[in-house]
Design a protein around this motif. Sequence first.
Motif, PDB file in Angstrom:
ATOM      1  N   LYS A   1      -5.758  70.588  90.338  1.00 27.22           N
ATOM      2  CA  LYS A   1      -5.959  70.129  88.966  1.00 27.22           C
ATOM      3  C   LYS A   1      -6.210  71.310  88.029  1.00 27.22           C
ATOM      4  CE  LYS A   1      -9.418  67.388  88.314  1.00 27.22           C
ATOM      5  NZ  LYS A   1     -10.321  66.249  88.087  1.00 27.22           N
TER       6      LYS A   1
ATOM      7  N   TYR B   1       0.814  65.810  94.604  1.00 26.58           N
ATOM      8  CA  TYR B   1       0.307  66.829  93.680  1.00 26.58           C
ATOM      9  C   TYR B   1       1.376  67.222  92.667  1.00 26.58           C
ATOM     10  CZ  TYR B   1      -3.672  67.797  96.867  1.00 26.58           C
ATOM     11  OH  TYR B   1      -4.798  67.730  97.636  1.00 26.58           O
TER      12      TYR B   1
ATOM     13  N   THR C   1      -3.047  73.300  87.417  1.00 26.42           N
ATOM     14  CA  THR C   1      -2.152  72.551  86.527  1.00 26.42           C
ATOM     15  C   THR C   1      -2.626  72.649  85.080  1.00 26.42           C
ATOM     16  OG1 THR C   1      -1.601  71.029  88.326  1.00 26.42           O
ATOM     17  CG2 THR C   1      -1.132  70.282  86.069  1.00 26.42           C
TER      18      THR C   1
ATOM     19  N   LYS D   1       1.554  65.675  84.051  1.00 32.85           N
ATOM     20  CA  LYS D   1       0.720  66.407  83.096  1.00 32.85           C
ATOM     21  C   LYS D   1       1.495  67.466  82.313  1.00 32.85           C
ATOM     22  CE  LYS D   1      -3.331  64.636  83.466  1.00 32.85           C
ATOM     23  NZ  LYS D   1      -3.920  63.951  82.331  1.00 32.85           N
TER      24      LYS D   1
ATOM     25  N   TRP E   1       1.876  64.468  90.094  1.00 31.91           N
ATOM     26  CA  TRP E   1       0.806  64.456  89.103  1.00 31.91           C
ATOM     27  C   TRP E   1       0.964  65.623  88.127  1.00 31.91           C
ATOM     28  CZ3 TRP E   1      -3.023  67.909  87.786  1.00 31.91           C
ATOM     29  CH2 TRP E   1      -3.985  67.420  86.893  1.00 31.91           C
TER      30      TRP E   1
ATOM     31  N   ASP F   1      -8.989  60.438  86.730  1.00 30.71           N
ATOM     32  CA  ASP F   1      -8.121  60.757  87.862  1.00 30.71           C
ATOM     33  C   ASP F   1      -7.705  59.500  88.617  1.00 30.71           C
ATOM     34  OD1 ASP F   1      -8.380  63.423  87.187  1.00 30.71           O
ATOM     35  OD2 ASP F   1      -9.757  63.910  88.824  1.00 30.71           O
TER      36      ASP F   1
ATOM     37  N   TRP G   1      -7.925  69.093  95.755  1.00 31.97           N
ATOM     38  CA  TRP G   1      -7.526  68.381  94.538  1.00 31.97           C
ATOM     39  C   TRP G   1      -8.052  69.105  93.292  1.00 31.97           C
ATOM     40  CZ3 TRP G   1      -4.445  65.802  91.791  1.00 31.97           C
ATOM     41  CH2 TRP G   1      -4.853  65.230  90.584  1.00 31.97           C
ATOM     42  N   THR G   2      -9.280  69.564  93.351  1.00 33.97           N
ATOM     43  CA  THR G   2      -9.871  70.275  92.214  1.00 33.97           C
ATOM     44  C   THR G   2      -9.088  71.549  91.906  1.00 33.97           C
ATOM     45  OG1 THR G   2     -12.053  69.370  92.710  1.00 33.97           O
ATOM     46  CG2 THR G   2     -11.993  71.349  91.354  1.00 33.97           C
TER      47      THR G   2
ATOM     48  N   GLU H   1     -14.107  62.376  84.125  1.00 35.53           N
ATOM     49  CA  GLU H   1     -13.073  63.012  84.944  1.00 35.53           C
ATOM     50  C   GLU H   1     -12.656  62.192  86.163  1.00 35.53           C
ATOM     51  OE1 GLU H   1     -12.155  67.342  86.994  1.00 35.53           O
ATOM     52  OE2 GLU H   1     -14.129  66.945  86.170  1.00 35.53           O
TER      53      GLU H   1
END
Length: 161
Positions: A53, A6, A56, A13, A9, A109, A49-50, A105
Amino acid sequence: MQRPAYVRWAEYKLGNRSDAEEAVDQAFVELAENWPLVLRHEKPAAYAWTVVKHRTIDAGRAGRRRRGLIDTAAFETVALHRATDPLGQLEDSLATYAAIRSLPERQHDVIVHRYCLGHSVSETADILGISEAGVRSTARYAKKNLARALQQEGVTDGLAD
Protein backbone atom coordinates in the motif's frame (compact mmCIF):
# COMPACT_ATOMS: atom_id res chain seq x y z
CA MET A 1 0.73 -15.61 -3.59
CA GLN A 2 -1.06 -12.26 -3.46
CA ARG A 3 0.65 -10.55 -6.41
CA PRO A 4 -2.41 -10.60 -8.74
CA ALA A 5 -4.61 -9.06 -6.03
CA TYR A 6 -1.95 -6.51 -5.11
CA VAL A 7 -1.50 -5.50 -8.76
CA ARG A 8 -5.27 -5.22 -9.24
CA TRP A 9 -5.55 -2.95 -6.20
CA ALA A 10 -2.57 -0.84 -7.26
CA GLU A 11 -4.03 -0.51 -10.76
CA TYR A 12 -7.32 0.61 -9.21
CA LYS A 13 -5.41 3.27 -7.27
CA LEU A 14 -2.95 4.34 -9.98
CA GLY A 15 -5.11 3.89 -13.08
CA ASN A 16 -2.30 2.22 -15.00
CA ARG A 17 -1.29 -1.45 -15.14
CA SER A 18 2.44 -0.90 -15.72
CA ASP A 19 2.68 1.62 -12.86
CA ALA A 20 0.80 -0.83 -10.65
CA GLU A 21 3.14 -3.69 -11.50
CA GLU A 22 6.17 -1.50 -10.87
CA ALA A 23 4.84 -0.37 -7.46
CA VAL A 24 4.12 -3.97 -6.42
CA ASP A 25 7.52 -5.13 -7.67
CA GLN A 26 9.18 -2.38 -5.60
CA ALA A 27 7.22 -3.56 -2.57
CA PHE A 28 8.37 -7.14 -3.17
CA VAL A 29 11.99 -6.02 -3.42
CA GLU A 30 11.61 -4.17 -0.11
CA LEU A 31 10.00 -7.24 1.47
CA ALA A 32 12.77 -9.51 0.17
CA GLU A 33 15.48 -7.17 1.46
CA ASN A 34 13.85 -7.21 4.90
CA TRP A 35 12.61 -10.80 4.93
CA PRO A 36 13.90 -11.70 8.44
CA LEU A 37 12.08 -8.62 9.80
CA VAL A 38 8.91 -9.57 7.91
CA LEU A 39 8.95 -13.04 9.43
CA ARG A 40 9.31 -11.62 12.96
CA HIS A 41 5.99 -9.77 12.61
CA GLU A 42 3.00 -11.36 14.27
CA LYS A 43 1.10 -11.13 10.95
CA PRO A 44 3.53 -11.13 8.01
CA ALA A 45 0.69 -10.89 5.46
CA ALA A 46 -0.59 -7.71 7.12
CA TYR A 47 2.92 -6.27 7.08
CA ALA A 48 3.29 -7.16 3.39
CA TRP A 49 -0.03 -5.45 2.61
CA THR A 50 1.17 -2.30 4.38
CA VAL A 51 4.36 -2.24 2.33
CA VAL A 52 2.43 -2.73 -0.92
CA LYS A 53 0.00 0.00 0.00
CA HIS A 54 2.77 2.46 0.88
CA ARG A 55 4.73 1.75 -2.33
CA THR A 56 1.53 2.28 -4.33
CA ILE A 57 0.80 5.56 -2.57
CA ASP A 58 4.40 6.63 -3.16
CA ALA A 59 4.06 5.78 -6.87
CA GLY A 60 0.89 7.86 -7.07
CA ARG A 61 2.61 10.81 -5.43
CA ALA A 62 5.68 10.47 -7.64
CA GLY A 63 3.46 10.48 -10.70
CA ARG A 64 1.60 13.49 -9.31
CA ARG A 65 -1.68 11.76 -9.99
CA ARG A 66 -4.74 13.78 -9.18
CA ARG A 67 -7.26 12.08 -6.96
CA GLY A 68 -10.92 12.62 -7.59
CA LEU A 69 -12.69 12.20 -10.89
CA ILE A 70 -10.03 9.91 -12.37
CA ASP A 71 -10.32 7.58 -9.37
CA THR A 72 -14.11 7.52 -9.53
CA ALA A 73 -14.51 6.81 -13.26
CA ALA A 74 -14.54 3.01 -12.99
CA PHE A 75 -16.59 3.17 -9.81
CA GLU A 76 -19.53 4.91 -11.45
CA THR A 77 -19.50 3.91 -15.12
CA VAL A 78 -21.88 0.94 -14.90
CA ALA A 79 -24.31 2.76 -12.64
CA LEU A 80 -24.46 5.75 -14.99
CA HIS A 81 -25.32 3.62 -18.00
CA ARG A 82 -28.26 2.07 -16.17
CA ALA A 83 -29.52 5.24 -14.48
CA THR A 84 -32.81 6.92 -15.33
CA ASP A 85 -31.35 10.13 -13.87
CA PRO A 86 -27.65 10.15 -14.86
CA LEU A 87 -26.86 13.49 -13.19
CA GLY A 88 -28.46 12.38 -9.94
CA GLN A 89 -26.63 9.06 -10.17
CA LEU A 90 -23.34 10.89 -10.78
CA GLU A 91 -23.87 13.04 -7.69
CA ASP A 92 -24.73 9.96 -5.62
CA SER A 93 -21.71 8.08 -6.96
CA LEU A 94 -19.35 10.93 -6.19
CA ALA A 95 -20.78 11.25 -2.68
CA THR A 96 -20.42 7.50 -2.15
CA TYR A 97 -16.83 7.51 -3.36
CA ALA A 98 -15.99 10.50 -1.16
CA ALA A 99 -17.54 8.72 1.81
CA ILE A 100 -15.47 5.60 1.12
CA ARG A 101 -12.29 7.68 0.87
CA SER A 102 -13.04 9.29 4.24
CA LEU A 103 -13.34 5.97 6.11
CA PRO A 104 -10.64 4.97 8.59
CA GLU A 105 -7.80 3.11 6.85
CA ARG A 106 -8.79 -0.47 7.73
CA GLN A 107 -12.45 0.15 6.87
CA HIS A 108 -11.45 1.78 3.58
CA ASP A 109 -9.24 -1.17 2.64
CA VAL A 110 -11.97 -3.71 3.41
CA ILE A 111 -14.65 -1.80 1.48
CA VAL A 112 -12.41 -1.30 -1.56
CA HIS A 113 -11.43 -4.97 -1.68
CA ARG A 114 -14.90 -6.33 -0.97
CA TYR A 115 -17.14 -3.98 -2.95
CA CYS A 116 -14.99 -2.09 -5.47
CA LEU A 117 -12.69 -4.96 -6.47
CA GLY A 118 -15.17 -7.75 -5.74
CA HIS A 119 -12.99 -9.97 -3.54
CA SER A 120 -14.68 -12.50 -1.29
CA VAL A 121 -14.42 -12.30 2.49
CA SER A 122 -11.78 -15.05 2.41
CA GLU A 123 -9.76 -13.35 -0.34
CA THR A 124 -9.93 -10.00 1.43
CA ALA A 125 -8.74 -11.60 4.67
CA ASP A 126 -5.79 -13.22 2.90
CA ILE A 127 -4.82 -10.02 1.07
CA LEU A 128 -5.02 -7.78 4.13
CA GLY A 129 -3.59 -10.34 6.53
CA ILE A 130 -6.57 -10.30 8.89
CA SER A 131 -9.14 -12.90 9.89
CA GLU A 132 -12.38 -13.48 8.00
CA ALA A 133 -14.26 -12.43 11.14
CA GLY A 134 -12.19 -9.24 11.12
CA VAL A 135 -13.20 -8.56 7.51
CA ARG A 136 -16.90 -9.10 8.27
CA SER A 137 -16.78 -6.97 11.41
CA THR A 138 -14.83 -4.18 9.74
CA ALA A 139 -17.20 -4.20 6.75
CA ARG A 140 -20.18 -3.97 9.10
CA TYR A 141 -18.74 -0.90 10.86
CA ALA A 142 -17.68 0.64 7.56
CA LYS A 143 -21.16 0.24 6.09
CA LYS A 144 -22.67 1.90 9.17
CA ASN A 145 -20.24 4.80 8.77
CA LEU A 146 -21.01 5.02 5.05
CA ALA A 147 -24.76 4.96 5.65
CA ARG A 148 -24.39 7.78 8.17
CA ALA A 149 -22.18 9.85 5.83
CA LEU A 150 -24.44 9.27 2.83
CA GLN A 151 -27.55 10.11 4.80
CA GLN A 152 -25.94 13.44 5.68
CA GLU A 153 -25.28 13.97 1.95
CA GLY A 154 -28.87 13.06 1.07
CA VAL A 155 -27.92 9.86 -0.75
CA THR A 156 -30.45 7.12 -0.14
CA ASP A 157 -28.68 4.15 -1.76
CA GLY A 158 -26.22 2.30 0.42
CA LEU A 159 -23.81 -0.53 -0.17
CA ALA A 160 -25.43 -3.87 -0.82
CA ASP A 161 -24.13 -7.06 0.78
